[in-house]
Scaffold this motif. Structure first.
Motif, PDB file in Angstrom:
ATOM      1  N   ASN A   1     -31.612   8.148  87.620  1.00  0.00           N
ATOM      2  CA  ASN A   1     -30.939   8.669  88.814  1.00  0.00           C
ATOM      3  C   ASN A   1     -29.474   9.005  88.551  1.00  0.00           C
ATOM      4  OD1 ASN A   1     -30.317   5.937  88.472  1.00  0.00           O
ATOM      5  ND2 ASN A   1     -29.801   5.675  90.630  1.00  0.00           N
ATOM      6  N   VAL A   2     -28.968   8.667  87.366  1.00  0.00           N
ATOM      7  CA  VAL A   2     -27.570   8.935  87.027  1.00  0.00           C
ATOM      8  C   VAL A   2     -27.384  10.416  86.711  1.00  0.00           C
ATOM      9  CG1 VAL A   2     -25.748   8.507  85.347  1.00  0.00           C
ATOM     10  CG2 VAL A   2     -27.115   6.602  86.205  1.00  0.00           C
ATOM     11  N   THR A   3     -26.426  11.040  87.399  1.00  0.00           N
ATOM     12  CA  THR A   3     -26.129  12.453  87.177  1.00  0.00           C
ATOM     13  C   THR A   3     -25.242  12.651  85.963  1.00  0.00           C
ATOM     14  OG1 THR A   3     -26.289  12.891  89.539  1.00  0.00           O
ATOM     15  CG2 THR A   3     -25.114  14.522  88.219  1.00  0.00           C
ATOM     16  N   LEU A   4     -24.277  11.748  85.783  1.00  0.00           N
ATOM     17  CA  LEU A   4     -23.298  11.903  84.700  1.00  0.00           C
ATOM     18  C   LEU A   4     -22.740  10.547  84.319  1.00  0.00           C
ATOM     19  CD1 LEU A   4     -22.020  14.407  83.236  1.00  0.00           C
ATOM     20  CD2 LEU A   4     -20.035  14.068  84.706  1.00  0.00           C
ATOM     21  N   LYS A   5     -22.458  10.380  83.054  1.00  0.00           N
ATOM     22  CA  LYS A   5     -21.840   9.162  82.549  1.00  0.00           C
ATOM     23  C   LYS A   5     -20.359   9.442  82.308  1.00  0.00           C
ATOM     24  CE  LYS A   5     -22.710   5.606  79.027  1.00  0.00           C
ATOM     25  NZ  LYS A   5     -23.408   5.324  77.755  1.00  0.00           N
ATOM     26  N   VAL A   6     -19.494   8.620  82.911  1.00  0.00           N
ATOM     27  CA  VAL A   6     -18.051   8.860  82.900  1.00  0.00           C
ATOM     28  C   VAL A   6     -17.336   7.708  82.198  1.00  0.00           C
ATOM     29  CG1 VAL A   6     -16.005   9.305  84.308  1.00  0.00           C
ATOM     30  CG2 VAL A   6     -18.259  10.088  85.093  1.00  0.00           C
ATOM     31  N   ALA A   7     -16.415   8.046  81.291  1.00  0.00           N
ATOM     32  CA  ALA A   7     -15.557   7.050  80.647  1.00  0.00           C
ATOM     33  C   ALA A   7     -14.200   7.059  81.347  1.00  0.00           C
ATOM     34  CB  ALA A   7     -15.381   7.367  79.167  1.00  0.00           C
TER      35      ALA A   7
END
Length: 338
Positions: A88-94
């Motif tokens: 369900n994660v659209t984008l992984k952000v650091a």
């Protein structure tokens, strides 16, 4: 035919999906159906090209998107592996910050709320340590879809950050000179601090001394020290710079300017113990506002940028990708401590 390839083929008749979306959604469907699990290896791009028949660049784009969502990781010379089942994660952000100060906690909480549950955020802290900053960048390189970074203002840092594509990097908090295609939402320190000190001149001149706690080689913005020195010189104020506050050294008729909350709490603790009246016997000015400073001791006067606004603009950049170059406003909040 493998179950994974079947999931991709099942989507080929959906005209609204591009070829790379068919691949991405097919792999996601395979994860949801437990056909693929954490640790499983995906077919190589060459194998996918041979089996499905799409162009190589289509699979490169699809695998890149899966990496940015945090579902897939590429291991040099070993291939692509499933590392998460959170489809369900659209984008992984650091998100890289100095430290978890109270005002940066406010930034994070707003940033998290604005992005919502479909964005996965990993937070890192560099503590103004250049070696640690480089290690973090090396470890997270090419593993995230977006990077939001509060940089160290050192000459080596721009070259490190230019390894990240400009459309995936946002500079926050401290301004750093980068090529014009890079975005930032930063605060300005020297001129605005000087201006706010000018506004406080009637209150500051009630006191015999004006003390700034400023520790060099820390994460304190050096522009604040420059503004303080310029101000006390121009207004002929007895200004003193100390590395830190030593307990039991509080002096009457002195105004104290603290960037660090740690130093501020020490001063306030001694003021209570010595029964000094804040705003009369001693003055207090702090940097970076929060709800505690609004309430404690009848309110602490602060000079602070709007971290909530900064976080909202950062979240908008992550979601929309529109370039931004903006200095957030800084406010003087006058309360009873001066």
């Amino acid at each position: 035919m493998s179950p994974l390839l079947q999931k991709i083929y099942d989507l080929q008749d959906i005209n609204s999906l591009s070829k790379h979306e068919q691949i991405v959604n097919g792999i996601i469907d395979a994860i949801d159906a437990r056909v693929l699990k954490v640790g499983d290896k995906l077919p190589s791009i060459n194998e996918m090209v041979a089996e499905v028949g799409y162009a190589r660049k289509t699979f490169v784009k699809a695998y890149t998107e899966l990496k940015e969502r945090g579902l897939v990781e590429s291991k040099n010379l070993k291939g692509y592996y499933i590392i998460s089942e959170e489809t369900n994660v659209t984008l992984k952000v650091a998100l890289i910050l100095f430290a978890f100060h109270s005002f940066q906690e406010d930034f994070y909480n707003t940033f998290r709320k604005e992005l919502g549950k479909k964005y996965h955020i990993d937070v890192f802290f560099h503590h103004n340590n250049l070696s640690l900053f480089k290690t973090i960048l090396d470890n997270i390189s090419r593993k995230y879809g977006m990077y939001v970074i509060a940089p160290i203002q050192e000459k080596e840092v721009p070259a490190m950050l230019k390894q990240i594509p400009s459309d995936r990097l946002l500079i926050v908090d401290r301004y750093l000179k980068m090529p014009k295609d890079y975005s930032y939402v930063s605060q300005e320190f020297e001129d605005i601090t000087y201006q706010k000190l000018e506004e406080l001149t009637p209150q500051i001149k009630k006191y015999d001394r004006f003390v700034l706690f400023f520790k060099k080689n820390s994460d304190f913005p050096p522009e604040i020290l420059a503004a303080f020195n310029r101000y006390v010189d121009n207004y002929q104020i007895n200004g003193i710079v100390l590395d830190s506050y030593e307990p039991n050294t509080l002096k009457k008729s002195t105004a104290y300017f603290s960037i660090s909350d740690t130093q501020l709490w020490k001063v306030l603790k001694d003021a209570r113990k010595m029964e000094y009246r804040i705003g009369a016997d001693i003055g207090i000015l702090a940097h970076d506002d929060n709800i505690v400073k609004e309430i404690a001791f009848g309110g602490i006067t602060t000079i602070s940028t709007d971290f909530t606004l900064m976080a909202k603009k950062a979240a908008h950049f992550v979601k929309e990708g529109n370039p931004i170059k903006e200095i957030t406003p800084t406010y003087l909040r006058q309360r009873n401590s001066l």
